[in-house]
Design an enzyme around this catalytic site. Structure first.
Site, short mmCIF file in Angstrom:
data_model
loop_
_atom_site.label_atom_id
_atom_site.label_comp_id
_atom_site.label_asym_id
_atom_site.label_seq_id
_atom_site.Cartn_x
_atom_site.Cartn_y
_atom_site.Cartn_z
N GLU A 117 0.82 -1.21 0.00
CA GLU A 117 0.00 0.00 0.00
C GLU A 117 0.86 1.28 0.00
O GLU A 117 0.39 2.36 0.34
CB GLU A 117 -0.98 -0.04 1.17
CG GLU A 117 -1.92 -1.22 1.00
CD GLU A 117 -3.01 -1.34 2.06
OE1 GLU A 117 -4.17 -1.33 1.69
OE2 GLU A 117 -2.67 -1.43 3.24
N HIS B 221 -2.07 3.91 8.71
CA HIS B 221 -3.20 3.29 8.00
C HIS B 221 -3.62 2.03 8.74
O HIS B 221 -2.79 1.16 9.00
CB HIS B 221 -2.78 2.94 6.57
CG HIS B 221 -3.74 2.02 5.90
ND1 HIS B 221 -5.08 2.29 5.77
CD2 HIS B 221 -3.56 0.80 5.32
CE1 HIS B 221 -5.68 1.29 5.15
NE2 HIS B 221 -4.77 0.37 4.86
N HIS C 83 -7.09 -0.90 9.66
CA HIS C 83 -8.36 -1.48 9.23
C HIS C 83 -9.24 -1.63 10.47
O HIS C 83 -9.92 -2.63 10.64
CB HIS C 83 -8.15 -2.85 8.59
CG HIS C 83 -7.27 -2.84 7.37
ND1 HIS C 83 -6.74 -3.96 6.80
CD2 HIS C 83 -6.84 -1.81 6.59
CE1 HIS C 83 -6.02 -3.65 5.74
NE2 HIS C 83 -6.05 -2.34 5.60
N HIS D 41 -12.44 -0.58 2.85
CA HIS D 41 -11.04 -0.85 3.16
C HIS D 41 -10.62 -0.49 4.60
O HIS D 41 -10.40 -1.38 5.42
CB HIS D 41 -10.18 -0.12 2.12
CG HIS D 41 -8.73 -0.38 2.22
ND1 HIS D 41 -7.85 0.00 1.25
CD2 HIS D 41 -7.97 -0.96 3.19
CE1 HIS D 41 -6.63 -0.35 1.60
NE2 HIS D 41 -6.68 -0.94 2.77
ZN LIG Z 1 -5.11 -1.46 4.00
#
Ligand SMILES: [Zn+2]
Length: 220
Positions: A77, A96, A98, A161
């Site tokens: 990513e 980042h 989830h 996402h």
């Molecule tokens: Zn991700």
């Protein structure tokens, strides 16, 4: 090179894992070095408890690897992180995750309104946490989808996402990712209690008025 920044990224990634914000190798973290412009970023597929600063990759803004000490690759990513740095010159760290409640709203492509005053710290230009339109993880399409929303807020959802949180400081970017998750949980519970009806939210104007109380006499 950039050993201190690499150690900082490891610390943030492990803290995110320990606190339950991301699990099972999900999520990724990066810091930009102000002097060289290089970015240090977590690798893909390494368990957080086994992660050491030797596994942290150094890349440039065009996604060329500058240094990798061990047998790893930068997170898939990466392009999304680099796009944030290209879009926001003030940003020096990207977290980042989830995280679950926030990702539930990301799945529904539902913006989260500023329902608690804590949102004053999230630089929400439109009074909501915006959602970037879907792009397959790892693709240019995903990285381009974050450009507009990340100009409007320090925290955004990624459709179907997860969450992106940015700051000048790595620890603060992680803290913002925590705030988003907490806010998403409160929003979810509020909707449930309220029979699915939207709760009242703060306006951008009200959020911008916060200041340290002048009644507190600082001894300076
Ligand atoms: Zn991700």
């Amino acid at each position: 090179m950039l050993e201190n920044l690499k150690k900082e990224v490891v610390k943030i990634a492990q803290e995110a894992d320990r606190s339950g914000l991301c699990k099972h190798r999900s999520g990724n973290f990066s810091i930009r070095d102000e002097k060289t412009g290089y970015v240090v970023v977590t690798p893909s597929g390494v368990d957080r408890e086994e992660l050491t600063f030797h596994d942290i990759c150094v890349v440039d803004l065009e996604a060329s690897v500058i240094e990798i000490e061990t047998n790893v690759r930068p997170t898939s990513e990466l392009l999304m992180h680099l796009q944030v740095y290209k879009t926001r010159e003030d940003v020096l760290a990207v977290s980042h995750t989830h995280s679950r409640f926030a990702t539930a709203f990301a799945v529904l492509k539902k913006e989260i309104p500023a329902i608690v005053y804590e949102c004053a710290n999230l630089s929400l230009k439109d009074g909501v946490i915006p959602v970037a339109s879907y792009g397959r993880p790892g693709t240019k399409e995903l990285s381009e989808s974050v450009i507009e929303p990340i100009k409007r807020s320090d925290v955004i959802l990624l459709e179907g996402h997860g969450v992106l949180a940015v700051d000048k400081d790595a620890k603060e970017s992680l803290l913002k990712a925590h705030y988003v998750e907490e806010l998403a949980e409160v929003y979810y519970r509020t909707l449930v209690i309220n029979g699915g009806k939207e709760p009242k939210a703060f306006s951008v104007e009200e959020l911008g008025k916060w200041q340290y109380p002048s009644e507190i006499k600082l001894n300076k």
